[in-house]
Design a protein around this motif. Structure first.
Motif, PDB file in Angstrom:
ATOM      1  N   ASN A 502      39.022 -39.681 -31.978  1.00  0.00           N
ATOM      2  CA  ASN A 502      38.144 -39.059 -32.987  1.00  0.00           C
ATOM      3  C   ASN A 502      37.585 -40.102 -33.966  1.00  0.00           C
ATOM      4  OD1 ASN A 502      38.375 -36.486 -31.965  1.00  0.00           O
ATOM      5  ND2 ASN A 502      40.037 -35.879 -33.357  1.00  0.00           N
ATOM      6  N   ARG A 503      38.410 -41.081 -34.288  1.00  0.00           N
ATOM      7  CA  ARG A 503      37.934 -42.127 -35.200  1.00  0.00           C
ATOM      8  C   ARG A 503      36.806 -42.940 -34.561  1.00  0.00           C
ATOM      9  NH1 ARG A 503      44.223 -43.318 -36.199  1.00  0.00           N
ATOM     10  NH2 ARG A 503      44.586 -41.755 -37.836  1.00  0.00           N
ATOM     11  N   GLU A 534      31.567 -30.623 -37.201  1.00  0.00           N
ATOM     12  CA  GLU A 534      31.430 -29.684 -36.075  1.00  0.00           C
ATOM     13  C   GLU A 534      32.125 -30.238 -34.830  1.00  0.00           C
ATOM     14  OE1 GLU A 534      27.275 -29.067 -35.682  1.00  0.00           O
ATOM     15  OE2 GLU A 534      27.118 -27.766 -37.446  1.00  0.00           O
ATOM     16  N   ASN A 535      32.009 -31.541 -34.576  1.00  0.00           N
ATOM     17  CA  ASN A 535      32.697 -32.151 -33.438  1.00  0.00           C
ATOM     18  C   ASN A 535      34.214 -32.075 -33.595  1.00  0.00           C
ATOM     19  OD1 ASN A 535      30.306 -32.791 -32.195  1.00  0.00           O
ATOM     20  ND2 ASN A 535      30.304 -34.944 -32.814  1.00  0.00           N
ATOM     21  N   ILE A 570      37.064 -41.100 -43.531  1.00  0.00           N
ATOM     22  CA  ILE A 570      37.848 -40.318 -44.505  1.00  0.00           C
ATOM     23  C   ILE A 570      37.744 -38.830 -44.203  1.00  0.00           C
ATOM     24  CG2 ILE A 570      37.938 -39.616 -46.933  1.00  0.00           C
ATOM     25  CD1 ILE A 570      37.072 -42.500 -47.642  1.00  0.00           C
ATOM     26  N   VAL A 571      36.518 -38.338 -43.987  1.00  0.00           N
ATOM     27  CA  VAL A 571      36.327 -36.914 -43.677  1.00  0.00           C
ATOM     28  C   VAL A 571      37.040 -36.557 -42.375  1.00  0.00           C
ATOM     29  CG1 VAL A 571      34.591 -35.192 -43.044  1.00  0.00           C
ATOM     30  CG2 VAL A 571      34.168 -36.746 -44.954  1.00  0.00           C
ATOM     31  N   ASN A 572      36.968 -37.456 -41.391  1.00  0.00           N
ATOM     32  CA  ASN A 572      37.628 -37.204 -40.107  1.00  0.00           C
ATOM     33  C   ASN A 572      39.134 -37.015 -40.301  1.00  0.00           C
ATOM     34  OD1 ASN A 572      37.689 -37.484 -36.969  1.00  0.00           O
ATOM     35  ND2 ASN A 572      39.189 -38.983 -37.696  1.00  0.00           N
ATOM     36  N   GLU A 573      39.756 -37.896 -41.099  1.00  0.00           N
ATOM     37  CA  GLU A 573      41.202 -37.809 -41.312  1.00  0.00           C
ATOM     38  C   GLU A 573      41.585 -36.546 -42.064  1.00  0.00           C
ATOM     39  OE1 GLU A 573      43.380 -39.816 -39.934  1.00  0.00           O
ATOM     40  OE2 GLU A 573      41.732 -40.984 -39.069  1.00  0.00           O
ATOM     41  N   LEU A 574      40.868 -36.238 -43.162  1.00  0.00           N
ATOM     42  CA  LEU A 574      41.258 -35.097 -43.999  1.00  0.00           C
ATOM     43  C   LEU A 574      41.028 -33.778 -43.296  1.00  0.00           C
ATOM     44  CD1 LEU A 574      39.926 -36.291 -47.494  1.00  0.00           C
ATOM     45  CD2 LEU A 574      42.249 -36.442 -46.586  1.00  0.00           C
ATOM     46  N   LEU A 647      45.325 -44.828 -43.954  1.00  0.00           N
ATOM     47  CA  LEU A 647      43.951 -45.225 -43.650  1.00  0.00           C
ATOM     48  C   LEU A 647      42.981 -44.681 -44.706  1.00  0.00           C
ATOM     49  CD1 LEU A 647      41.882 -46.524 -41.746  1.00  0.00           C
ATOM     50  CD2 LEU A 647      41.855 -44.390 -40.424  1.00  0.00           C
ATOM     51  N   VAL A 648      43.217 -43.428 -45.149  1.00  0.00           N
ATOM     52  CA  VAL A 648      42.350 -42.833 -46.183  1.00  0.00           C
ATOM     53  C   VAL A 648      42.406 -43.658 -47.463  1.00  0.00           C
ATOM     54  CG1 VAL A 648      42.082 -40.839 -47.728  1.00  0.00           C
ATOM     55  CG2 VAL A 648      42.412 -40.486 -45.274  1.00  0.00           C
ATOM     56  N   ASN A 649      43.609 -44.034 -47.886  1.00  0.00           N
ATOM     57  CA  ASN A 649      43.741 -44.837 -49.107  1.00  0.00           C
ATOM     58  C   ASN A 649      43.029 -46.185 -48.966  1.00  0.00           C
ATOM     59  OD1 ASN A 649      45.165 -43.033 -50.677  1.00  0.00           O
ATOM     60  ND2 ASN A 649      47.179 -43.759 -50.005  1.00  0.00           N
TER      61      ASN A 649
END
Length: 676
Positions: A502-503, A534-535, A570-574, A647-649
């Motif tokens: 996904n990343r 959406e993905n 960031i959006v992908n992780e959260l 990773l987000v941080n």
């Protein structure tokens, strides 16, 4: 009107009645300040309304500062409107036009307003340094009318004139229209006798003292041409001392080629002809011929009979040489601009008039005569419609602050075709630091623009191809991760491969968007985030069939790669974390994503009076929230255990942002960052 003495604030004059009309001739700014500051200070202390009309060398802020050093409460006087300090362009020359009737009416109106407000009268001062040749005669007539009008009103007027700006003829014209004449030379203020009560010849001689420090020659001759008086300026101009020349005929100053010219001028003058700024040649004592400008003025006896003539001469030799050099320089400049295919223009903001030179016909298709007759409206009409608003906005923006400007426009030529032109120039500022005149050069850059557009199209195609290849390579990596995950049965290992996949896809999606775009280096970030989320939902659809997605993304937010890549990750992780963990053992739920511009901290400080003058960057706020089960109480935001939150941080640090977490009814992550 009943005579009432008022303190003038000028020691050499003392107390004066209402209706006094004074003029002062000065040489330096300090001369002005030494007189005007105590003059207005006295008026303010005596409950008078004060009007100070400025021209060079003083500016409004300068006048206030000089008053502030002497008048302790000047700011309170300014606040309540007892004194007004304004530039000449807002009083004498509105829209570049001087109208004596309008100015006098304005003075009377201000006096009436002052009296109605409880002030005793009006105290006025105006500087005439702004005057040009076109306005001189009208201004002299205005002074005559003002001299007559002041005697009927509770008004005191002090008019100031520069000795360096005005020649002897103009100085005498001014002086005879004032009741009191002052001159400040070498730090000493002197008063010239009241010219209204003198005989004409005595008047001319006393006023001649005013211009002793200038190069103007002032002499008197009898009607038969004999020289009867000779000032210091005449000694400097012609080389003769007064002792050598008085009693001799004025023809001694005539060069051989102009014998009897002065005799003819005297005869014409006797018959009523005006001899004003008459340019001719004269012979100095050392035999050198000089260019002079001569003015004759009549001297009458008490019975108004012409008894002698005042002759004022100005040496124009140096001016003529400068004029010739300027003419040659302008000719060389004209040839240069024509040969280089440029158009030179001057635009006067005050009169809204333009003048043009150079390769006008070559660039525009119009002849010089046609283009010279165009006004601003025609000029704007010939700017291509697609560029008119933008071009005019740039021009107007530079006009407000002054300085250099450079812009590209599309100009419609006489034959209807359009060309690209570069408008490169500078706004010149006046004494009040406000732009008043633009000087610029127009250059046809059509060929250059065609080349630039061609190279730009090649660069756009190259960038799109690069993005396309990167996207394909990232998708290959994603596919390899997918194939590798199929070889493992461990759920955690498979999940790790899926998260990495996904990343990679979040970055591939960025390059896909840039490839499909117009070749720009920035991305419509709101549209990208919509496709990204959406993905992600498609990936986790099987386990989260009833999870609702709400997105509130501000339109037209564009980020470059340095911002959009970490933002997407960031959006992908959260969002992935919410879909995996927030709705365990729950049949439904909701995930909310918001992106908007936020207020800048610097902007707030500036409004509050911070010394910071510039606004750096734009602030944004990203919020990812859900109404799920929430984060465990022992979760440490600063030192998270999971790789995803680590990773987000890291990515938020890369954005130089700040992360905030709200626990309670679900989970809410707020990321604040700034884009330069």
């Amino acid at each position: 009107m009943k005579e009432s003495l008022r303190k003038s604030g000028i020691d050499i004059i003392g107390d004066v009645p209402w209706g006094t009309h004074i003029c002062q001739f000065y040489q330096t700014k300090e001369d002005l300040i030494d007189t005007l500051v105590p003059y207005f200070k006295t008026g303010l202390n005596n409950n008078e309304f004060c009007l100070w009309i400025l021209s060079e060398p003083l500016k409004v802020k300068d006048a206030k500062e000089f008053l502030r050093m002497t008048v302790p409460y000047i700011d309170s006087y300014l606040d309540k409107g007892q004194i007004q300090i304004i530039p000449y362009s807002r009083f004498y020359a509105e829209e570049g036009v001087f109208d004596s009737e309008r100015v006098l009416s304005s003075l009377v109106e201000k006096l009436n307003q002052a009296l109605a407000s409880g002030y005793d009268g009006l105290r006025l001062s105006g500087n005439a340094l702004w005057l040009d040749k076109e306005n001189w005669s009208d201004f002299v007539n205005y002074e005559i009318k003002l001299d007559s009008a002041t005697g009927n009103y509770q008004m005191i007027a002090l008019c100031t004139y520069s000795l360096d700006k005005f020649d002897a003829t103009k100085i005498i014209e001014v002086a005879i229209n004032h009741q009191v004449v002052l001159i400040k030379r070498e730090g000493k203020l002197e008063q010239i006798k009241n010219s209204r009560h003198e005989k004409e010849e005595e008047k001319i001689r006393s006023l001649a003292d005013i211009v002793e420090s200038s190069n103007d020659a002032i002499l008197t001759i009898s009607l038969d041409g004999t020289i009867t008086s000779w000032n210091r300026g005449a000694e400097q101009t012609y080389g003769y001392s007064a002792k050598e020349i008085i009693g001799k005929p004025i023809s001694i100053l005539e060069p051989p080629i102009l014998v009897e010219e002065t005799e003819e001028l005297i005869e014409l003058f006797k018959q009523g002809d005006k001899i004003h700024n008459y340019e001719t040649l004269r012979l100095r004592e050392d035999g050198r011929i000089i260019n002079v400008s001569v003015t004759f003025s009549p001297i009458f006896d008490t019975f108004k009979k012409l008894v002698s003539i005042s002759v004022i001469s100005r040496d124009m030799t140096r001016s003529k040489r400068v004029e010739e050099k300027l003419r040659k320089s302008e000719e060389r400049y004209r040839i240069a601009t024509e040969q280089t295919g440029q158009v030179v223009y001057e635009y006067d903001l005050r009169t809204d008039k333009s003048s043009w030179a150079g390769a006008i016909e070559e660039v525009t298709g119009y002849s010089l005569e046609e283009f010279q007759s165009f006004g601003k409206k025609v000029w704007l009409k010939n700017i291509h419609l697609t560029d008119m608003s933008g071009g005019d906005e740039k021009f107007q923006s530079a006009r407000k602050t002054g300085g250099r400007f450079k812009e590209e426009l599309r100009l419609r030529k006489k034959d209807g075709s359009c060309i690209y032109i570069e408008n490169n120039g500078v706004w010149l500022t006046g004494y009040d630091s406000q732009p008043c005149e633009a000087i610029g050069v127009l250059k046809d850059i059509t060929d250059r623009k065609k080349t630039e557009n061609f190279l730009k199209s090649i660069e756009t195609a190259r960038k799109k191809e690069i993005h396309h290849r990167i996207k394909n390579n990232l998708q290959v990596i994603s596919s390899l991760l997918d194939l590798q995950a199929d070889k493992f049965n461990d759920t955690k290992v498979v999940e790790a491969f899926r998260e990495s996949q996904n990343r990679v896809l979040s970055m591939a999606l960025i390059h896909e968007e840039l490839h499909e775009g117009m070749g720009s280096d920035v991305l419509n970030s709101s549209k990208y985030l919509e496709r990204l989320v959406e993905n992600i939902f498609q990936t986790y659809r099987s386990r989260n069939a009833d999870i609702i997605l709400n997105m509130d993304l501000e339109e037209n937010i564009f980020f470059d790669m340095d911002t959009v890549v970490p933002l997407g990750l960031i959006v992908n992780e959260l969002v992935s974390n919410s879909l995996k963990h927030a709705f365990v053992d729950r049949d439904n739920g909701q995930i909310q994503i918001e992106l908007c511009k936020g207020e800048s901290i610097e902007c707030k400080d500036n409004i509050a009076g911070s010394k910071q003058e510039e606004f750096h960057g734009t602030s944004f706020i990203l919020i990812v929230s859900d109404n799920g089960v929430g984060i465990p109480g022992d979760f440490d935001l600063e030192n998270p255990a999971s790789l995803g939150m680590q990773l987000v941080n890291t990515l938020i640090d890369q954005l130089e942002g700040k992360l905030e977490l709200k626990k309670g009814n679900g989970t809410e992550f707020t990321i604040k960052f700034r884009v330069m």
